[in-house]
Scaffold this active site. Structure first.
Site, short mmCIF file in Angstrom:
data_model
loop_
_atom_site.label_atom_id
_atom_site.label_comp_id
_atom_site.label_asym_id
_atom_site.label_seq_id
_atom_site.Cartn_x
_atom_site.Cartn_y
_atom_site.Cartn_z
N SER A 68 -1.36 43.83 30.68
CA SER A 68 -3.18 42.51 30.66
C SER A 68 -2.73 41.96 29.20
CB SER A 68 -4.44 43.53 30.35
OG SER A 68 -4.52 44.10 31.43
N1 SAM Z 1 -2.83 48.76 30.44
C1 SAM Z 1 -1.94 48.46 31.20
C2 SAM Z 1 -1.13 48.24 29.96
O1 SAM Z 1 -0.91 48.75 29.35
O2 SAM Z 1 0.61 47.58 30.61
C3 SAM Z 1 -2.11 47.37 32.19
C4 SAM Z 1 -2.55 47.86 33.62
S1 SAM Z 1 -2.32 47.38 34.80
C5 SAM Z 1 -3.22 45.43 34.36
C6 SAM Z 1 -2.89 47.72 36.19
C7 SAM Z 1 -2.69 49.27 36.60
O3 SAM Z 1 -3.04 50.08 37.19
C8 SAM Z 1 -0.56 49.01 37.39
O4 SAM Z 1 -0.08 49.59 36.82
C9 SAM Z 1 -1.52 49.43 39.17
O5 SAM Z 1 -0.81 49.95 39.18
C10 SAM Z 1 -2.70 50.86 38.52
N2 SAM Z 1 -3.06 50.80 38.99
C11 SAM Z 1 -4.13 49.99 39.80
N3 SAM Z 1 -4.51 51.55 41.00
C12 SAM Z 1 -4.94 51.95 40.99
C13 SAM Z 1 -5.27 53.06 41.19
N4 SAM Z 1 -6.13 54.20 41.92
N5 SAM Z 1 -4.78 54.97 39.93
C14 SAM Z 1 -3.76 54.68 39.11
N6 SAM Z 1 -3.67 53.02 38.62
C15 SAM Z 1 -3.44 52.26 39.22
#
Ligand code: SAM
Length: 215
Positions: A68
């Site tokens: 993000s």
């Molecule tokens: N804050 C993170 C960083 O610093 O890189 C970025 C997060 S990214 C926008 C969203 C993440 O949520 C992705 O890696 C995705 O695979 C994960 N995600 C999506 N659905 C999920 C779930 N049900 N449980 C755990 N992780 C999930």
């Protein structure tokens, strides 16, 4: 100088410029700004993206996911009101950058990611940099009940509706930061007060979807 400390001195000027930009955008929490000055964001993105690491933008990190923007991380961390020693759950480890920010804020961090490849990469980066955090692989829409309750839960992907299981894993007064919606998303903060969760609408948002395998 140990290799991991040398790595953190690279791009120092860019990092401090980003901190100044975040401050100008309205981020006021000094502990959050300090965490941004400490954590080397370039090491959480692919090598080819190092030159973009200190711009205020999201960046692809592979597997169809993104880190993000710094601003959205800063806003989420401010809203979560992290204090030293707080137990915090992060849903969506992604690159591990926000996980590192949480550790730099002194939190006892639990972070859950559904994609094994991303979680493993994040683990390598966090270990190299010396951050001690707990990483789990699984469906974070169910939270992580084995280590609950949490002072704060930060969800890094947009849910269709706030996952009920997360409310159950907050302490009294605990904060849940969660983007909600599909094409039109809104970032909310919920605060646990007795049997109620007080909802605050923070603003528009744009996150990847939260994949809820359990529904
Ligand atoms: N804050 C993170 C960083 O610093 O890189 C970025 C997060 S990214 C926008 C969203 C993440 O949520 C992705 O890696 C995705 O695979 C994960 N995600 C999506 N659905 C999920 C779930 N049900 N449980 C755990 N992780 C999930």
């Amino acid at each position: 100088m140990p290799e991991h400390l040398k790595l953190t001195t690279d791009f120092r000027r860019d990092r401090l410029r980003l901190v100044e930009q975040l401050r100008e955008e309205g981020v006021q929490d000094l502990a959050v700004l300090h965490a941004f000055a400490l954590v080397p964001r370039h090491l959480f993105v692919p090598d080819a993206m190092h030159h973009r690491a200190y711009k205020n933008t999201p960046i692809p990190i592979g597997d169809g996911q993104t880190i993000s923007s710094p601003e959205i991380h800063a806003i989420s961390l401010e809203l979560a009101e992290i204090h030293q020693g707080d137990r915090v759950l992060e849903v969506g480890t992604g690159s591990g950058f926000q996980t590192a920010l949480l550790a730099a804020l002194g939190a006892d961090v639990y972070s859950i990611e559904r994609l094994t490849s991303l979680s493993n990469r994040a683990r390598d980066t966090l270990l190299t940099l010396g951050y001690q955090v707990h990483l789990e692989i699984g469906d974070g829409s169910l939270g992580l009940p084995s280590h609950a309750p949490y002072s704060a839960i930060i969800v890094g992907a947009a849910a269709k509706k706030p996952p009920a299981a997360l409310f159950e894993q907050l302490v009294e007064g605990g904060r849940l930061i969660v983007p909600v919606g599909t094409s039109n998303q809104t970032l909310y903060r919920y605060t646990q007060r007795g049997a109620e969760h007080i909802r605050e609408r923070i603003g528009g948002a744009r996150f990847v979807p939260l994949i809820e395998e359990s529904t």
